[in-house]
Design a protein around this motif. Structure first.
Motif, PDB file in Angstrom:
ATOM      1  N   ASP A 157      15.083  16.600  -4.272  1.00  0.00           N
ATOM      2  CA  ASP A 157      15.287  18.001  -4.853  1.00  0.00           C
ATOM      3  C   ASP A 157      16.422  17.867  -5.883  1.00  0.00           C
ATOM      4  OD1 ASP A 157      14.534  20.762  -4.911  1.00  0.00           O
ATOM      5  OD2 ASP A 157      16.200  21.426  -3.397  1.00  0.00           O
ATOM      6  N   ILE A 158      16.042  17.130  -6.798  1.00  0.00           N
ATOM      7  CA  ILE A 158      17.047  16.689  -7.853  1.00  0.00           C
ATOM      8  C   ILE A 158      17.174  17.901  -8.828  1.00  0.00           C
ATOM      9  CG2 ILE A 158      17.720  15.353  -9.691  1.00  0.00           C
ATOM     10  CD1 ILE A 158      18.255  14.035  -7.012  1.00  0.00           C
ATOM     11  N   ASN A 159      18.532  18.487  -9.137  1.00  0.00           N
ATOM     12  CA  ASN A 159      18.625  19.328 -10.044  1.00  0.00           C
ATOM     13  C   ASN A 159      18.935  18.912 -11.373  1.00  0.00           C
ATOM     14  OD1 ASN A 159      20.279  20.232  -7.167  1.00  0.00           O
ATOM     15  ND2 ASN A 159      18.810  21.799  -8.178  1.00  0.00           N
ATOM     16  N   LYS A 160      19.793  17.982 -11.460  1.00  0.00           N
ATOM     17  CA  LYS A 160      20.293  17.358 -12.761  1.00  0.00           C
ATOM     18  C   LYS A 160      19.859  15.672 -13.004  1.00  0.00           C
ATOM     19  CE  LYS A 160      23.969  20.712 -13.436  1.00  0.00           C
ATOM     20  NZ  LYS A 160      25.396  20.736 -13.830  1.00  0.00           N
ATOM     21  N   ASN A 174      25.749  14.165  -5.078  1.00  0.00           N
ATOM     22  CA  ASN A 174      25.767  15.706  -4.948  1.00  0.00           C
ATOM     23  C   ASN A 174      27.214  16.153  -5.389  1.00  0.00           C
ATOM     24  OD1 ASN A 174      27.374  16.051  -2.641  1.00  0.00           O
ATOM     25  ND2 ASN A 174      25.843  14.847  -1.807  1.00  0.00           N
ATOM     26  N   ILE A 234      24.712  20.939  -5.797  1.00  0.00           N
ATOM     27  CA  ILE A 234      23.675  20.348  -6.693  1.00  0.00           C
ATOM     28  C   ILE A 234      23.581  18.858  -6.645  1.00  0.00           C
ATOM     29  CG2 ILE A 234      23.490  19.972  -9.260  1.00  0.00           C
ATOM     30  CD1 ILE A 234      25.239  22.421  -9.577  1.00  0.00           C
ATOM     31  N   LYS A 235      22.077  18.615  -6.687  1.00  0.00           N
ATOM     32  CA  LYS A 235      21.826  17.024  -6.353  1.00  0.00           C
ATOM     33  C   LYS A 235      21.590  16.357  -7.743  1.00  0.00           C
ATOM     34  CE  LYS A 235      20.048  17.916  -1.764  1.00  0.00           C
ATOM     35  NZ  LYS A 235      18.906  18.070  -1.077  1.00  0.00           N
ATOM     36  N   CYS A 266      12.709  12.859  -7.911  1.00  0.00           N
ATOM     37  CA  CYS A 266      13.048  14.274  -8.244  1.00  0.00           C
ATOM     38  C   CYS A 266      12.648  15.156  -7.178  1.00  0.00           C
ATOM     39  CB  CYS A 266      12.879  14.669  -9.460  1.00  0.00           C
ATOM     40  SG  CYS A 266      14.002  13.930 -10.762  1.00  0.00           S
ATOM     41  N   LYS A 299      11.551  19.540 -13.001  1.00  0.00           N
ATOM     42  CA  LYS A 299      12.421  20.960 -13.092  1.00  0.00           C
ATOM     43  C   LYS A 299      13.911  20.578 -13.247  1.00  0.00           C
ATOM     44  CE  LYS A 299       9.027  23.229 -10.316  1.00  0.00           C
ATOM     45  NZ  LYS A 299       8.610  23.949  -8.980  1.00  0.00           N
ATOM     46  N   ALA A 300      14.421  19.196 -13.420  1.00  0.00           N
ATOM     47  CA  ALA A 300      15.763  18.972 -13.301  1.00  0.00           C
ATOM     48  C   ALA A 300      16.137  19.287 -14.784  1.00  0.00           C
ATOM     49  CB  ALA A 300      15.854  17.859 -12.804  1.00  0.00           C
ATOM     50  N   ASP A 301      17.424  19.733 -15.168  1.00  0.00           N
ATOM     51  CA  ASP A 301      18.081  19.367 -16.378  1.00  0.00           C
ATOM     52  C   ASP A 301      18.531  18.076 -16.528  1.00  0.00           C
ATOM     53  OD1 ASP A 301      17.856  22.356 -16.656  1.00  0.00           O
ATOM     54  OD2 ASP A 301      19.654  22.632 -15.555  1.00  0.00           O
TER      55      ASP A 301
END
Length: 135
Positions: free
Chosen positions: A53-56, A21, A3-4, A49, A88-90
């Motif tokens: 490709d950031i997830n959080k 990460n 996760i990034k 982001c 799209k990140a939390d």
């Protein structure tokens, strides 16, 4: 899956960013960004982001000493809702109060001196603290 994460030290004129990460639980990239309009900042975060490709996204929260929210906390919450609608990140929040002490320790032990990128470094500390405590 790795996760990034994007750590953010939010300010009304300057913002610090750090990218990390879950594989290493560290942050290798940190930098600051100055802005005049919130739209510039929203675009910068959106670009980061997408590029990384950031997830959080983790916002540092400057809670009062008793843990209550102050004016800046409410501003960060309001701003984070705009970000959540753009990427799209939390979005998460993390207490940033102990990062100042950690910065002073790092300054002393690592001889980092007068860091030009203090906002970026603060974001790095917020992000790494979040990863240690939450992941």
């Amino acid at each position: 899956m790795t996760i990034k994460l994007l750590g953010i030290d939010y300010g009304t004129k300057n913002v610090g960013f750090a990218i990390g990460n879950t594989l290493t639980k560290t942050s290798a990239n940190f930098f600051s960004f100055s802005y005049e309009e919130k739209t510039q900042l929203i675009q910068k975060i959106s670009d980061i982001c997408e590029e990384w490709d950031i997830n959080k996204i983790i916002f540092g929260m400057p809670f009062n000493k008793d843990g209550s929210k102050n004016k800046m906390c409410r501003e960060i919450e309001k701003f984070s809702k705009k970000i959540a609608n753009q990427v799209k990140a939390d979005v998460y929040f993390h207490d940033e109060n102990f990062t100042s002490m950690e910065f002073k320790i790092d300054q002393k032990n690592n001889n980092i001196g007068n860091l030009d990128d203090s906002h970026g470094y603060a974001a790095k500390l917020i992000l790494e603290s979040f990863m240690r405590e939450q992941l």
